[in-house]
Motif scaffolding. Structure first.
Motif, PDB file in Angstrom:
ATOM      1  N   VAL A 205       0.836  -1.198   0.000  1.00 24.17           N
ATOM      2  CA  VAL A 205       0.000   0.000   0.000  1.00 24.17           C
ATOM      3  C   VAL A 205       0.874   1.252   0.000  1.00 24.17           C
ATOM      4  CG1 VAL A 205      -1.729   1.312   1.286  1.00 24.17           C
ATOM      5  CG2 VAL A 205      -1.906  -1.174   1.138  1.00 24.17           C
ATOM      6  N   LEU A 206       1.914   1.270   0.814  1.00 20.97           N
ATOM      7  CA  LEU A 206       2.805   2.437   0.851  1.00 20.97           C
ATOM      8  C   LEU A 206       3.495   2.630  -0.492  1.00 20.97           C
ATOM      9  CD1 LEU A 206       4.496   2.109   4.382  1.00 20.97           C
ATOM     10  CD2 LEU A 206       2.307   3.157   3.755  1.00 20.97           C
ATOM     11  N   ARG A 207       3.919   1.529  -1.111  1.00 19.95           N
ATOM     12  CA  ARG A 207       4.561   1.628  -2.426  1.00 19.95           C
ATOM     13  C   ARG A 207       3.596   2.194  -3.460  1.00 19.95           C
ATOM     14  NH1 ARG A 207       4.846  -0.699  -7.200  1.00 19.95           N
ATOM     15  NH2 ARG A 207       3.154  -2.143  -6.664  1.00 19.95           N
ATOM     16  N   LYS A 208       2.353   1.710  -3.406  1.00 23.60           N
ATOM     17  CA  LYS A 208       1.330   2.167  -4.342  1.00 23.60           C
ATOM     18  C   LYS A 208       1.134   3.679  -4.251  1.00 23.60           C
ATOM     19  CE  LYS A 208      -3.691   1.758  -5.000  1.00 23.60           C
ATOM     20  NZ  LYS A 208      -4.915   1.041  -4.532  1.00 23.60           N
ATOM     21  N   ALA A 287      -7.395   4.811   4.033  1.00 22.80           N
ATOM     22  CA  ALA A 287      -8.564   4.175   3.441  1.00 22.80           C
ATOM     23  C   ALA A 287      -8.304   2.701   3.133  1.00 22.80           C
ATOM     24  CB  ALA A 287      -8.960   4.915   2.161  1.00 22.80           C
ATOM     25  N   GLU A 288      -7.028   2.341   2.919  1.00 22.26           N
ATOM     26  CA  GLU A 288      -6.670   0.955   2.609  1.00 22.26           C
ATOM     27  C   GLU A 288      -6.046   0.227   3.790  1.00 22.26           C
ATOM     28  OE1 GLU A 288      -4.875   0.286  -1.316  1.00 22.26           O
ATOM     29  OE2 GLU A 288      -5.067   2.445  -1.668  1.00 22.26           O
ATOM     30  N   LEU A 289      -5.490   0.967   4.745  1.00 22.72           N
ATOM     31  CA  LEU A 289      -4.867   0.386   5.939  1.00 22.72           C
ATOM     32  C   LEU A 289      -5.471   1.060   7.172  1.00 22.72           C
ATOM     33  CD1 LEU A 289      -1.062   0.207   4.994  1.00 22.72           C
ATOM     34  CD2 LEU A 289      -2.611  -1.732   5.335  1.00 22.72           C
ATOM     35  N   PRO A 290      -6.592   0.588   7.647  1.00 22.96           N
ATOM     36  CA  PRO A 290      -7.273   1.245   8.762  1.00 22.96           C
ATOM     37  C   PRO A 290      -6.445   1.306  10.052  1.00 22.96           C
ATOM     38  CG  PRO A 290      -8.737  -0.306   7.662  1.00 22.96           C
ATOM     39  CD  PRO A 290      -7.375  -0.539   7.105  1.00 22.96           C
ATOM     40  N   GLY A 291      -5.453   0.418  10.216  1.00 22.00           N
ATOM     41  CA  GLY A 291      -4.659   0.409  11.442  1.00 22.00           C
ATOM     42  C   GLY A 291      -3.567   1.451  11.502  1.00 22.00           C
ATOM     43  N   VAL A 292      -3.378   2.209  10.424  1.00 21.13           N
ATOM     44  CA  VAL A 292      -2.319   3.224  10.395  1.00 21.13           C
ATOM     45  C   VAL A 292      -2.596   4.309  11.426  1.00 21.13           C
ATOM     46  CG1 VAL A 292      -1.388   5.116   9.001  1.00 21.13           C
ATOM     47  CG2 VAL A 292      -1.572   2.840   8.032  1.00 21.13           C
ATOM     48  N   MET A 293      -1.529   4.761  12.103  1.00 18.02           N
ATOM     49  CA  MET A 293      -1.651   5.839  13.083  1.00 18.02           C
ATOM     50  C   MET A 293      -0.624   6.925  12.802  1.00 18.02           C
ATOM     51  SD  MET A 293      -2.178   3.854  16.720  1.00 18.02           S
ATOM     52  CE  MET A 293      -0.571   3.063  16.628  1.00 18.02           C
ATOM     53  N   CYS A 294      -1.043   8.174  12.925  1.00 19.48           N
ATOM     54  CA  CYS A 294      -0.122   9.302  12.851  1.00 19.48           C
ATOM     55  C   CYS A 294       0.416   9.544  14.264  1.00 19.48           C
ATOM     56  CB  CYS A 294      -0.830  10.548  12.326  1.00 19.48           C
ATOM     57  SG  CYS A 294       0.232  12.014  12.282  1.00 19.48           S
TER      58      CYS A 294
END
Length: 319
Positions: A205-208, A287-294
């Motif tokens: 996802v990050l690469r995309k 939107a694609e990785l709901p577990g991401v946190m800032c």
């Protein structure tokens, strides 16, 4: 049948381990080697990515805490995690085993079963390896991957970026503490320490979304963020909150009185990805990785490279 190194010798053990070798990956097959050969032929790789890792008994694992299967599985995951952080596909893994003279052959076999299960999980081939006598159980691992375009670098964070992680932090360190205190009420924390996952799913996802700055968190948030700040020549301002603590970590801290912020900041062997990106990119990633946190933001370098962390935050050290 289990093999005993004292009875079968090195070649007998190698033959036994070769028979337990996992089948070739059906996802990706650039590794060509016949079982028992001393070298592997890799198909031409446009962007080869190489990483190594070492696992030593008494430093990285303890056999009274982890089964041989768990030791083997984790060794693969932590080695391949560097490929995930490079946005590379895993291709082949090579493993050299150091085996104590009195180690039962069944331990080596179960270790190999753990290696095989992890290789199957990540679609990676076992390219080869070796065994030798050692004073303690050890694994030296060498992995080859194929890059997928521009490789992210820890030196590419820019002022104005947000600093983010791909999942909850502190669970593995709390799991280690549970092992040290013989606490068994929090299996999710024990699993986080014993069975970390290389985040190839998040890396894709990050690469995309063309994230240019990423690394995996093996030395803890404070330790690895320090590497990122130094390489990028920036300062990092953190905004950690107790609400960011995963459910199991929050429950354990509530039961023990430990500070969740301290565990999130200093917990090692997480293997989530730490990355920097602009706010618009983060919205698309979430939107694609709901577990991401800032967890903070990137600022122009001034004064301390890290701010906003608990006073006791430090880099994780293997013991």
């Amino acid at each position: 049948m289990n093999s005993d190194p004292k009875e079968t010798g090195e070649f007998g053990l190698i033959e036994t381990l070769v028979k337990r070798r996992p089948p070739r990956s059906s996802l990706y097959r650039p590794c060509r080697v016949a079982a028992g050969d001393d070298a592997a032929l890799l198909a031409w790789l446009a962007q080869p990515v190489i990483t190594t890792d070492t696992q030593r008994e008494g430093v990285h694992f303890r056999r009274d805490w982890q089964t041989p299967f768990e030791i083997g599985y984790k060794a693969v995951s932590v080695t391949l995690s560097d490929l995930a952080a490079s946005f590379a596909k895993p291709v082949a893994l090579f493993v050299n085993l150091g085996l104590p003279p009195k180690l039962p052959g069944a331990v080596a076999e179960e270790l190999y079963d753990g290696l095989g299960a992890a290789l199957k999980r990540y679609g990676c081939d076992l390219g080869g390896g070796n065994t030798s006598q050692s004073s303690e159980l050890s694994l030296d691992l060498f992995a080859v991957g194929e890059g997928q375009g521009r490789m992210p670098r820890r030196s590419d964070a820019q002022p104005g970026d947000l600093l983010c992680v791909t999942g909850p932090l502190g669970l593995a360190r709390a799991g280690l503490r549970c092992l040290e205190t013989e606490e068994t009420r929090f299996p999710e924390l024990l699993k986080a320490f014993k069975e970390p996952e290389a985040r190839f799913d998040a890396a894709e996802v990050l690469r995309k979304h063309r994230v240019r700055c990423a690394m995996d968190i093996s030395d803890g948030l404070a330790g690895d963020a320090g590497h990122l700040a130094r390489e990028s020549g920036v300062s990092l301002e953190f905004h950690l909150t107790e609400e960011m603590a995963g459910g199991a970590l929050a429950a354990w801290c509530g039961a023990t009185g430990e500070d969740p912020l301290s565990y999130m900041a200093s917990g090692g062997e997480e293997y989530e990805l730490l990355f920097a990106c602009n706010p618009d990119t983060l919205a698309a990633i979430e939107a694609e990785l709901p577990g991401v946190m800032c967890v903070g933001r990137v600022c122009a370098r001034s004064g301390s490279p890290l701010s906003g962390l608990p006073e006791d935050a430090s880099s994780f050290e293997h013991r």
